[in-house]
Scaffold this active site. Structure first.
Site, PDB file in Angstrom:
ATOM      1  CG  HIS A  28      11.665  64.327 -67.427  1.00 31.52           C
ATOM      2  ND1 HIS A  28      12.039  64.183 -66.116  1.00 31.52           N
ATOM      3  CD2 HIS A  28      11.116  63.150 -67.791  1.00 31.52           C
ATOM      4  CE1 HIS A  28      11.725  62.971 -65.701  1.00 31.52           C
ATOM      5  NE2 HIS A  28      11.160  62.315 -66.703  1.00 31.52           N
ATOM      6  CG  ASP A 273       7.469  62.646 -66.418  1.00 28.64           C
ATOM      7  OD1 ASP A 273       8.096  61.878 -67.182  1.00 28.64           O
ATOM      8  OD2 ASP A 273       7.002  62.285 -65.326  1.00 28.64           O
TER       9      ASP A 273
HETATM   10 ZN   LIG Z   1      10.423  59.867 -63.307  1.00 21.74          ZN
END
Ligand SMILES: [Zn+2]
Length: 401
Positions: A28, A273
């Protein structure tokens, strides 16, 4: 790949005290290219990945324009082939323009090289659209990666709803905004037999829903990120927009639940992320600043310092992010490897990041675990300054670190 191609067999590095591991995998990241090159490019984002010990990243399709067509998937792959310092696996959007309405062409996207489907950055608010997406995706091998957030509950919120938000006078986002969507999509996974991966889980309720879904035998999986096991929403009072991400940092109880879900295997993988922004988007008041922090260059150390050192994970069980690729150390085989010193302490200094993004709540933190060398496909993609590689076989030069 990089210019420092390790052509000669017989290069020697003194790795005493260091750990040689499979190259890290991050499922991610946001590389921002195309359209967001001021924030990050495939070149700078993957240089940050290599510096963090990663040899593979999966990049999210919420670029400008979004990656919602086979041509766009091919463009990202072609761009990566000429500029990336690690393997780049693009995700493609679930819906056209990530508008949450019309489905993209899943089979063509898969043929073009997409590894998963996601509207990340936005939830798929329509349950009917999500149902159709899960049914349609069953004709492919692609999981649907969900950014779970009920936008009607989020409203104008910019941090976790709770006592800290009240004290700071900021609009809150309740944890329930995440939990209700995870619960919904567990039901839809059951209805359709589809495969759902929950991105960046941050709260106890969502983790319970995932745990339950797994008990019911659903095809569900989940990930969480270093900021959720190291920080709570109180960090917003100290770090402001450098502690603003989506989902937001939660309560102490939620943080403990994330650690527990990592330790008991409810969470399948750890991701970053990594979401770089320019200074102008982050040097704003909390309510106006962009959501997102960088993570590729601190993930390994935050895992070792806050999960392994306290005993939540043994080093052998660290799935730091991913690292499931089979590694062969036979001479001549391409290798994806990271060499790191688990005990080396260093202080996080965003000015030294390879990423164009500088926003992190971890600036100034003293952490353990320094990447010394990253090798991707047999090529050196990162060599930490001070670590020396000897050219002559048999004459190891002591690494200075
Ligand atoms: Zn997200």
């Amino acid at each position: 790949m990089g210019p420092e191609r390790a052509r000669e067999a017989g290069r020697v590095i003194d790795a005493r005290g260091a750990v040689l591991a499979p190259g890290l995998v991050d499922l991610h990241v946001h590389l921002r290219e195309p359209g967001g090159e001021a924030k990050e490019t495939i070149a700078t984002g993957t240089a940050a990945a290599a510096a963090g010990g990663f040899t593979s990243v999966a990049c999210m399709p919420n670029t400008r324009p979004p990656v919602d067509s086979p041509a766009a998937v091919e463009w990202v792959k072609a761009r990566a082939a000429t500029s990336a310092r690690c393997r780049v696996h693009p995700l493609a959007a679930v819906t056209v323009g990530q508008q949450g309405e019309r489905l993209t062409e899943f089979a063509s996207l898969e043929r073009a090289g997409a590894v998963a489907l996601s509207d990340d950055g936005r939830p798929i608010m329509s349950a009917a659209v999500m149902r159709r997406a899960l049914e349609y995706a069953r004709h492919t091998r692609l999981p649907i990666v969900c950014h779970e957030e009920d936008l009607t509950l989020r409203g104008d919120g910019c941090m976790n709803e709770g006592p800290t938000a009240t004290r700071l006078g900021l609009a809150g986002i309740p944890a329930a905004a995440e939990t209700v969507m995870v619960q919904r999509d567990c039901e839809l996974a059951e209805l359709t037999g589809g495969r759902v991966h929950f991105a960046h889980l941050s709260c106890a309720g969502a983790l319970d829903a995932l745990r339950n879904g797994k008990r019911r035998g659903l095809r569900v999986s989940g990930e969480s990120c270093p900021h959720y096991w190291t920080l709570t929403d109180e960090a917003v009072a100290r770090h402001g927009a450098d502690a603003k991400m989506n989902p937001p940092l939660r309560s102490a109880r939620d943080r403990e639940a994330v650690i527990e879900a990592i330790a008991d295997g409810t969470l399948d993988c750890l991701t970053t992320d990594h979401a770089p922004h320019g200074a102008e988007e982050k040097l704003q008041t909390m309510d106006r600043a962009a959501f997102g922090i960088v993570g590729l260059e601190t993930a390994l150390a935050l895992t070792l310092t806050f999960l392994v050192e306290p005993g939540h994970l043994t080093r052998a069980s660290v799935r730091c992010p991913g690292s499931t690729r089979k590694v062969s150390l036979e001479p001549g085989d391409p290798a994806d490897l990271v060499l790191f010193d688990p005990d080396a302490r260093w202080t996080v200094d965003p000015a030294r990041f390879r990423s164009r993004g500088r926003s992190t709540p971890f600036a100034g933190w003293s952490v353990s675990g320094r990447v010394l060398l990253t090798v991707c496909g047999g090529e050196i993609t990162h060599l930490e300054p001070g670590v020396r590689v000897a050219d002559a076989p048999g004459e190891a030069v002591a690494a200075e670190r």
